[in-house]
Every structure is written in C-alpha cells, then in structure tokens.
Design a protein around this motif. Structure first.
Motif, PDB file in Angstrom:
ATOM      1  N   ALA A 197       1.177  -1.424   0.180  1.00 63.17           N
ATOM      2  CA  ALA A 197       0.081  -0.070  -0.386  1.00 63.17           C
ATOM      3  C   ALA A 197       1.167   1.458   0.100  1.00 63.17           C
ATOM      4  N   GLN A 198       0.268   2.204  -0.768  1.00 60.26           N
ATOM      5  CA  GLN A 198       1.545   3.942  -0.533  1.00 60.26           C
ATOM      6  C   GLN A 198       0.667   4.675   0.300  1.00 60.26           C
ATOM      7  N   THR A 199       1.697   5.354   1.282  1.00 56.40           N
ATOM      8  CA  THR A 199       0.636   6.072   2.771  1.00 56.40           C
ATOM      9  C   THR A 199       1.661   7.624   1.978  1.00 56.40           C
ATOM     10  N   GLU A 200       1.421   8.384   2.360  1.00 54.44           N
ATOM     11  CA  GLU A 200       1.856   9.445   2.008  1.00 54.44           C
ATOM     12  C   GLU A 200       3.294   9.928   2.099  1.00 54.44           C
ATOM     13  N   SER A 201       4.163   9.257   3.355  1.00 47.79           N
ATOM     14  CA  SER A 201       5.171   9.166   3.180  1.00 47.79           C
ATOM     15  C   SER A 201       5.679   8.318   2.549  1.00 47.79           C
ATOM     16  N   ILE A 203       6.346   3.657   0.786  1.00 46.16           N
ATOM     17  CA  ILE A 203       5.507   2.083   0.747  1.00 46.16           C
ATOM     18  C   ILE A 203       5.703   1.665   1.121  1.00 46.16           C
ATOM     19  N   GLU A 204       4.249   0.918   1.307  1.00 42.62           N
ATOM     20  CA  GLU A 204       4.574  -0.174   2.475  1.00 42.62           C
ATOM     21  C   GLU A 204       3.968  -1.096   2.674  1.00 42.62           C
ATOM     22  N   ALA A 205       4.944  -2.484   2.491  1.00 40.92           N
ATOM     23  CA  ALA A 205       4.081  -4.293   2.683  1.00 40.92           C
ATOM     24  C   ALA A 205       4.016  -4.387   4.078  1.00 40.92           C
ATOM     25  N   GLU A 206       3.242  -5.390   3.440  1.00 38.91           N
ATOM     26  CA  GLU A 206       2.736  -6.209   5.345  1.00 38.91           C
ATOM     27  C   GLU A 206       2.419  -7.892   4.907  1.00 38.91           C
ATOM     28  N   TYR A 207       2.952  -8.777   6.131  1.00 43.01           N
ATOM     29  CA  TYR A 207       2.821 -10.161   4.969  1.00 43.01           C
ATOM     30  C   TYR A 207       2.310 -11.121   6.289  1.00 43.01           C
ATOM     31  N   ASP A 208       1.510 -12.006   6.495  1.00 45.65           N
ATOM     32  CA  ASP A 208       2.155 -13.037   7.745  1.00 45.65           C
ATOM     33  C   ASP A 208       3.681 -14.137   6.907  1.00 45.65           C
ATOM     34  N   ILE A 209       4.133 -14.807   8.022  1.00 44.03           N
ATOM     35  CA  ILE A 209       4.916 -15.787   8.077  1.00 44.03           C
ATOM     36  C   ILE A 209       4.364 -16.780   8.979  1.00 44.03           C
ATOM     37  N   GLU A 210       4.463 -17.959   7.692  1.00 41.67           N
ATOM     38  CA  GLU A 210       3.531 -18.891   8.171  1.00 41.67           C
ATOM     39  C   GLU A 210       4.222 -20.387   8.864  1.00 41.67           C
ATOM     40  N   GLY A 211       3.596 -21.187   9.590  1.00 44.18           N
ATOM     41  CA  GLY A 211       4.472 -22.885   9.461  1.00 44.18           C
ATOM     42  C   GLY A 211       4.744 -22.960  11.258  1.00 44.18           C
ATOM     43  N   THR A 212       4.805 -24.534  11.125  1.00 46.87           N
ATOM     44  CA  THR A 212       4.499 -25.552  11.698  1.00 46.87           C
ATOM     45  C   THR A 212       6.163 -25.288  12.632  1.00 46.87           C
ATOM     46  N   ARG A 213       6.970 -25.530  11.447  1.00 39.20           N
ATOM     47  CA  ARG A 213       8.757 -25.322  12.062  1.00 39.20           C
ATOM     48  C   ARG A 213       9.251 -24.334  12.700  1.00 39.20           C
ATOM     49  N   LEU A 214       9.397 -23.699  14.126  1.00 36.46           N
ATOM     50  CA  LEU A 214      10.008 -22.161  14.320  1.00 36.46           C
ATOM     51  C   LEU A 214      10.917 -22.748  14.717  1.00 36.46           C
ATOM     52  N   GLY A 215      12.072 -21.627  14.585  1.00 38.65           N
ATOM     53  CA  GLY A 215      13.053 -21.664  15.142  1.00 38.65           C
ATOM     54  C   GLY A 215      13.792 -20.254  14.379  1.00 38.65           C
ATOM     55  N   GLU A 216      14.986 -20.309  13.889  1.00 39.51           N
ATOM     56  CA  GLU A 216      15.610 -19.274  13.438  1.00 39.51           C
ATOM     57  C   GLU A 216      15.273 -18.773  11.408  1.00 39.51           C
ATOM     58  N   VAL A 253       6.482  -3.473   6.944  1.00 41.48           N
ATOM     59  CA  VAL A 253       7.719  -3.274   6.513  1.00 41.48           C
ATOM     60  C   VAL A 253       7.562  -1.391   5.514  1.00 41.48           C
ATOM     61  N   ALA A 254       8.811  -0.593   6.068  1.00 38.89           N
ATOM     62  CA  ALA A 254       7.927   0.510   5.465  1.00 38.89           C
ATOM     63  C   ALA A 254       9.887   1.235   4.445  1.00 38.89           C
ATOM     64  N   PHE A 255       9.047   1.255   3.177  1.00 42.12           N
ATOM     65  CA  PHE A 255       9.872   1.825   2.167  1.00 42.12           C
ATOM     66  C   PHE A 255      10.043   3.420   2.134  1.00 42.12           C
ATOM     67  N   PRO A 256      11.248   4.351   2.286  1.00 39.81           N
ATOM     68  CA  PRO A 256      10.543   5.942   2.356  1.00 39.81           C
ATOM     69  C   PRO A 256      10.652   6.384   0.457  1.00 39.81           C
ATOM     70  N   PRO A 279       8.655   4.663 -13.463  1.00 44.80           N
ATOM     71  CA  PRO A 279       8.976   3.143 -12.448  1.00 44.80           C
ATOM     72  C   PRO A 279       7.314   2.702 -12.309  1.00 44.80           C
ATOM     73  N   SER A 280       7.136   1.630 -12.591  1.00 46.90           N
ATOM     74  CA  SER A 280       5.984   0.840 -11.345  1.00 46.90           C
ATOM     75  C   SER A 280       6.839  -0.052 -10.175  1.00 46.90           C
ATOM     76  N   TRP A 281       6.894   0.162  -9.294  1.00 48.24           N
ATOM     77  CA  TRP A 281       7.921  -1.168  -8.251  1.00 48.24           C
ATOM     78  C   TRP A 281       6.626  -2.377  -7.153  1.00 48.24           C
ATOM     79  N   ARG A 282       7.593  -3.267  -7.122  1.00 53.13           N
ATOM     80  CA  ARG A 282       7.835  -4.394  -6.822  1.00 53.13           C
ATOM     81  C   ARG A 282       8.472  -5.019  -5.477  1.00 53.13           C
ATOM     82  N   VAL A 283       7.629  -5.364  -4.522  1.00 53.71           N
ATOM     83  CA  VAL A 283       8.144  -5.389  -2.991  1.00 53.71           C
ATOM     84  C   VAL A 283       8.400  -6.848  -3.281  1.00 53.71           C
ATOM     85  N   SER A 284       9.875  -7.582  -2.787  1.00 54.74           N
ATOM     86  CA  SER A 284      10.471  -9.072  -2.537  1.00 54.74           C
ATOM     87  C   SER A 284      10.405  -9.392  -1.213  1.00 54.74           C
TER      88      SER A 284
END
Length: 294
Positions: A197-201, A203-216, A253-256, A279-284
């Motif tokens: 999503a785009q804010t005034e300041s 480009i922000e990205a949100e997501y979930d990390i999902e899985g049963t195997r915890l750890g680093e 995460v935010a990219f000013p 340009p078009s912006w892409r978050v990975s």
C-alpha cells in the motif's frame, strides 16, 4: 507472489594456479568426488578463465567421495551426506572441482545462499538438515527455487553420466523420500498474504510468516522498480533474522519515498527516455530457514 532476489554485479581479477604449479592434475580415485582447489577463481562470470580454473586448477585434497554420500536427490540436485561425513564436510568459501572417474565435470565455489555476489558459474550451498549436511549444487548463484533440469544451464551439473553413476550405486533418489526431508518440506514457514500500500511518505508492505516449524529464519525485504526495459534494485533493503514464537507472525516494512526518489533519479539520469519510463514498484520478500538438528 513470486519471490526473487536481485543480485549485485561485481568482478575480481586474478590468476589460475595450474597443476604444474601447485598440485596433482588428476583425481587419485575413481567414482564421483569433489576436490578442494588451490587455484583462484578469476571472475564471477563464465568464460575462458573459469574453464581454465576447473580444467587445470590444482586439486589439493578430496572433500567428498562416493562413500561419503548417502543419497543424491536428483530432482532437487541435493547431495545428502552420511552421518560420518556430515561432521567434517563444509564447502562454504571453498573453491572446488567435481570429477567422475578421473574426468573433470565442473568447478566453482561454495557460497552462502544469502550472498549478494552475482556468481554465474557453479556454486554449492551447504545446509544442515536434522543433523545431516546437504550440498545443494547449482549451475549459478540463483534463488529461483526448485531446479529445472530441462534448462541447458544444468548440462554440466546434472549430466546423464552422473545420474547413471548414482543409480548404479543405489544412491539415486527421485524424489528424495526420507522422513527428514518430507517433514522439512511440510513444516517450513512460508510467506502468506503479501500486500503493498502507498501512504503519504512511503510504500508499505505487510505479510504473515506461517508454518509449524519454528526456529530462526533469515528475512530479506527489498523493493525494486521496473521502467520500460530497465529493472533496478535501488531502494533500501531490510535484512534481519526472526524467530517466530507462534505458527503465524505478522510483519510490516516501510520504504520511504525520499530514499526511493534519490535512488531512482540518480540512476535514471544516465538513461535515455526509452529506457527510463515512469517505474512501477515491486516488493519482494525472501525467507530462508536456519535448519539444525532437533
């Protein structure tokens, strides 16, 4: 959302130590083997210097032989070592040459999967999965995912001769069906619901990390732009390690804009209008687990 990694292009210069200068020119044993090499890889791209490295570079010591390999997972190009070999084999930051029955197949370097080096010749990633060392062989440094063995880039790595050799030994797996790797595949955390999503300041990205195997896990969040025929990774990159405490962890995460504008304007100034369209912006997002013995 397809995950990808943009690599930084760089190069080094150097010389190759030949067999006459620093070691034996031929493998000492038959079968499949991976040797350490004292020659210096001269650059990151394939070319005459790289061919000279693996065809003439001095073989200093044998790192892996047939008896050290428990199985060769062909579809994933993963060499699973025995328990005994797992405790001593590590190809990280090691130049190597692979051979079969005295014939040199390919050569390259062991590197981390998180490396930003744009290596275009064979590499080996060293992983640890439930107490076993796994060598992931790739024709170049690439995090695209599962190998596509139909690609010509794999001809040196996944040759019919190597496949026939491990099939004869009874060590060929298609696919690998060991319980450790099935559990790894099913339980590893994955990225879900990536949204931007785009804010005034920023480009922000949100997501979930999902899985049963915890750890680093290692996380790399990056923004790139695509304009006309040009693609660039010029925005800020966030690299961190996370340790999920539950089966779902939310991240943001935010990219000013001010950082993105400086990066894009500085690069686009040297391009023609045809190559520097708006340009078009892409978050990975790249997520890599740190596997260890339970």
């Amino acid at each position: 959302m397809k995950h990808h990694w943009v690599l930084l292009v760089c190069a080094i210069t150097g010389s190759v130590t030949t067999a006459a200068e620093g070691g034996p020119s031929k493998p000492t044993d038959g079968g499949f083997a991976i040797y350490a090499c004292s020659a210096r890889l001269p650059q990151y791209d394939r070319g005459p210097e790289w061919e000279m490295f693996y065809q003439r570079g001095a073989l200093t010591r044998r790192l892996v032989a047939d008896e050290d390999i428990d199985a060769y997972d062909w579809d994933n190009q993963a060499i699973i070592l025995t328990e005994a070999a797992s405790g001593r084999v590590n190809l990280k930051a090691q130049s190597f040459i692979a051979t079969l029955d005295g014939r040199r197949l390919y050569g390259g370097r062991g590197i981390s999967r998180m490396s930003q080096m744009a290596v275009r010749y064979p590499v080996i990633y060293t992983d640890s999965v439930e107490g076993r060392t796994v060598l992931l062989v790739r024709p170049l440094h690439d995090l695209a995912g599962r190998p596509d063995l139909r690609d010509k880039a794999w001809e040196l790595i996944a040759s019919p001769e190597v496949m026939a050799h491990f099939k004869k030994l009874g060590k060929l797996r298609r696919p690998w069906s060991g319980g450790s790797f099935i559990r790894m595949q099913k339980s590893a955390c994955r990225i879900r619901g990536l949204r931007v999503a785009q804010t005034e300041s920023a480009i922000e990205a949100e997501y979930d990390i999902e899985g049963t195997r915890l750890g680093e896990y290692q996380v790399r969040e990056e923004i790139c732009w695509i304009g006309g025929k040009v693609r660039g990774s010029l925005g800020p990159v966030h690299e961190t390690r996370v340790t999920p405490s539950s089966q779902r962890v939310h991240r943001k995460v935010a990219f000013p804009f001010h950082a993105l504008a400086r990066a894009y304007d500085g690069f686009a100034a040297g391009l023609t209008a045809d190559w520097a369209k708006a340009p078009s912006w892409r978050v990975s997002v790249l997520l890599l687990p740190e596997w260890s013995k339970d």
